[in-house]
Design a protein around this motif. Structure first.
Motif, PDB file in Angstrom:
ATOM      1  N   GLN A 150       0.797  -1.218   0.000  1.00  0.00           N
ATOM      2  CA  GLN A 150       0.000   0.000   0.000  1.00  0.00           C
ATOM      3  C   GLN A 150       0.837   1.279   0.000  1.00  0.00           C
ATOM      4  N   ARG A 151       1.960   1.283   0.646  1.00  0.00           N
ATOM      5  CA  ARG A 151       2.778   2.501   0.669  1.00  0.00           C
ATOM      6  C   ARG A 151       3.174   2.918  -0.752  1.00  0.00           C
ATOM      7  N   GLU A 152       3.641   1.962  -1.546  1.00  0.00           N
ATOM      8  CA  GLU A 152       4.051   2.260  -2.913  1.00  0.00           C
ATOM      9  C   GLU A 152       2.839   2.594  -3.795  1.00  0.00           C
ATOM     10  N   ILE A 153       1.750   1.853  -3.614  1.00  0.00           N
ATOM     11  CA  ILE A 153       0.541   2.084  -4.414  1.00  0.00           C
ATOM     12  C   ILE A 153      -0.027   3.469  -4.123  1.00  0.00           C
ATOM     13  N   ARG A 154      -0.161   3.812  -2.842  1.00  0.00           N
ATOM     14  CA  ARG A 154      -0.698   5.131  -2.472  1.00  0.00           C
ATOM     15  C   ARG A 154       0.244   6.262  -2.856  1.00  0.00           C
ATOM     16  N   GLY A 155       1.495   5.941  -3.055  1.00  0.00           N
ATOM     17  CA  GLY A 155       2.450   6.937  -3.520  1.00  0.00           C
ATOM     18  C   GLY A 155       2.343   7.207  -5.007  1.00  0.00           C
ATOM     19  N   ARG A 156       1.516   6.424  -5.702  1.00  0.00           N
ATOM     20  CA  ARG A 156       1.368   6.581  -7.146  1.00  0.00           C
ATOM     21  C   ARG A 156      -0.056   6.905  -7.583  1.00  0.00           C
ATOM     22  N   LEU A 157      -1.037   6.534  -6.769  1.00  0.00           N
ATOM     23  CA  LEU A 157      -2.442   6.779  -7.104  1.00  0.00           C
ATOM     24  C   LEU A 157      -3.066   7.754  -6.106  1.00  0.00           C
ATOM     25  N   PRO A 158      -3.951   8.626  -6.573  1.00  0.00           N
ATOM     26  CA  PRO A 158      -4.652   9.519  -5.644  1.00  0.00           C
ATOM     27  C   PRO A 158      -5.856   8.847  -4.973  1.00  0.00           C
ATOM     28  N   HIS A 177       4.581  -7.933  -9.391  1.00  0.00           N
ATOM     29  CA  HIS A 177       5.625  -7.899 -10.412  1.00  0.00           C
ATOM     30  C   HIS A 177       5.527  -6.583 -11.171  1.00  0.00           C
ATOM     31  N   VAL A 178       6.674  -5.977 -11.435  1.00  0.00           N
ATOM     32  CA  VAL A 178       6.682  -4.789 -12.278  1.00  0.00           C
ATOM     33  C   VAL A 178       7.926  -4.790 -13.147  1.00  0.00           C
ATOM     34  N   ASP A 179       7.708  -4.536 -14.408  1.00  0.00           N
ATOM     35  CA  ASP A 179       8.766  -4.311 -15.386  1.00  0.00           C
ATOM     36  C   ASP A 179       8.515  -2.883 -15.863  1.00  0.00           C
ATOM     37  N   PRO A 180       9.154  -1.894 -15.238  1.00  0.00           N
ATOM     38  CA  PRO A 180       8.830  -0.485 -15.477  1.00  0.00           C
ATOM     39  C   PRO A 180       8.718  -0.138 -16.962  1.00  0.00           C
ATOM     40  N   VAL A 195      -0.783   2.521 -11.815  1.00  0.00           N
ATOM     41  CA  VAL A 195       0.433   2.261 -11.024  1.00  0.00           C
ATOM     42  C   VAL A 195       1.604   2.023 -11.964  1.00  0.00           C
ATOM     43  N   LEU A 196       1.397   1.233 -13.012  1.00  0.00           N
ATOM     44  CA  LEU A 196       2.460   0.983 -13.983  1.00  0.00           C
ATOM     45  C   LEU A 196       2.877   2.278 -14.675  1.00  0.00           C
ATOM     46  N   ALA A 197       1.896   3.070 -15.103  1.00  0.00           N
ATOM     47  CA  ALA A 197       2.193   4.299 -15.842  1.00  0.00           C
ATOM     48  C   ALA A 197       2.981   5.302 -15.011  1.00  0.00           C
ATOM     49  N   THR A 198       2.808   5.269 -13.694  1.00  0.00           N
ATOM     50  CA  THR A 198       3.471   6.247 -12.828  1.00  0.00           C
ATOM     51  C   THR A 198       4.610   5.635 -12.012  1.00  0.00           C
ATOM     52  N   TRP A 199       4.970   4.410 -12.326  1.00  0.00           N
ATOM     53  CA  TRP A 199       5.961   3.710 -11.509  1.00  0.00           C
ATOM     54  C   TRP A 199       7.257   4.502 -11.360  1.00  0.00           C
ATOM     55  N   GLU A 200       7.741   5.048 -12.441  1.00  0.00           N
ATOM     56  CA  GLU A 200       9.026   5.750 -12.404  1.00  0.00           C
ATOM     57  C   GLU A 200       8.892   7.235 -12.073  1.00  0.00           C
ATOM     58  N   ALA A 201       7.679   7.775 -12.120  1.00  0.00           N
ATOM     59  CA  ALA A 201       7.468   9.191 -11.815  1.00  0.00           C
ATOM     60  C   ALA A 201       6.167   9.354 -11.034  1.00  0.00           C
ATOM     61  N   PRO A 202       6.141   8.918  -9.763  1.00  0.00           N
ATOM     62  CA  PRO A 202       4.898   8.986  -8.987  1.00  0.00           C
ATOM     63  C   PRO A 202       4.464  10.430  -8.730  1.00  0.00           C
ATOM     64  N   ASN A 203       3.147  10.644  -8.737  1.00  0.00           N
ATOM     65  CA  ASN A 203       2.572  11.950  -8.423  1.00  0.00           C
ATOM     66  C   ASN A 203       1.123  11.756  -7.991  1.00  0.00           C
ATOM     67  N   PRO A 204       0.875  11.379  -6.740  1.00  0.00           N
ATOM     68  CA  PRO A 204      -0.498  11.120  -6.296  1.00  0.00           C
ATOM     69  C   PRO A 204      -1.309  12.382  -6.017  1.00  0.00           C
ATOM     70  N   ASP A 205      -0.699  13.567  -6.122  1.00  0.00           N
ATOM     71  CA  ASP A 205      -1.392  14.819  -5.846  1.00  0.00           C
ATOM     72  C   ASP A 205      -2.026  15.340  -7.129  1.00  0.00           C
ATOM     73  N   VAL A 206      -3.351  15.252  -7.226  1.00  0.00           N
ATOM     74  CA  VAL A 206      -4.022  15.654  -8.455  1.00  0.00           C
ATOM     75  C   VAL A 206      -4.110  17.171  -8.611  1.00  0.00           C
ATOM     76  N   LEU A 207      -3.632  17.928  -7.639  1.00  0.00           N
ATOM     77  CA  LEU A 207      -3.684  19.383  -7.732  1.00  0.00           C
ATOM     78  C   LEU A 207      -2.422  19.981  -8.339  1.00  0.00           C
ATOM     79  N   THR A 208      -1.371  19.173  -8.437  1.00  0.00           N
ATOM     80  CA  THR A 208      -0.122  19.651  -9.022  1.00  0.00           C
ATOM     81  C   THR A 208       0.430  18.583  -9.962  1.00  0.00           C
TER      82      THR A 208
END
Length: 159
Positions: A4-12, A25-28, A74-87
């Motif tokens: 959850q820590r990684e998932i919540r760091g990528r999804l709002p 499993h992830v292959d970025p 999660v896959l699309a944002t794996w390498e560049a997480p941004n869970p803040d939809v305001l920025t």
């Protein structure tokens, strides 16, 4: 394996519509496998009475698609997480084709979402894949399109 820590760091997304439990499993930039456990404790089951037939407990198909799409996010944002939809970049669902449901998903099932990047063009990503329960395909996804746009261009202009 990611939780959850990684998932919540990528999804709002948060309760009650955060529908990805774990990434196995992830292959970025290429592929991801994620899990979602379906339980009777989810809010969409709250109003089902004692006379509800077994098929009445079917996991809602829109939520099955949403869970798969969140895995794609999660896959699309794996390498560049941004869970803040305001920025930063905002993840937008663009559309879907070729989505087929093969059997009902019930409480107690663990969904295994398999997501693959079909193509990436600038800030738009096309995915394909499937969802399985115990190795049996329950949904196939022909194509889902996701676009990323800067948050500042999506805000309404002040009047």
């Amino acid at each position: 394996m990611s939780g959850q820590r990684e998932i919540r760091g990528r999804l709002p997304h948060r309760y009650p519509v955060l529908l990805v439990d774990r990434v196995t499993h992830v292959d970025p930039g290429r592929a991801l496998t994620a899990l979602k456990a379906v339980t009777c404790n989810e809010p969409w089951y709250a109003d089902l009475g004692p006379d509800t037939p077994e098929e009445g407990f079917g996991y809602p198909k829109p939520l099955l698609v949403e869970s798969w799409c969140q895995s794609a996010g999660v896959l699309a944002t794996w390498e560049a997480p941004n869970p803040d939809v305001l920025t930063g970049q905002v993840m937008l669902f663009g559309g879907m084709t070729g989505v087929e449901f093969h059997r009902t998903v019930l409480p107690g099932d663990v969904l295994e979402h398999r997501v693959r990047v079909e193509r990436r063009v600038d800030d738009t990503v096309m995915f394909e894949g499937e969802s399985l329960v115990d190795g049996e395909t329950v949904m196939t996804v022909g194509r889902i399109v996701m676009a990323f746009r800067p948050a500042e261009v999506l805000r309404p202009e002040a009047s």
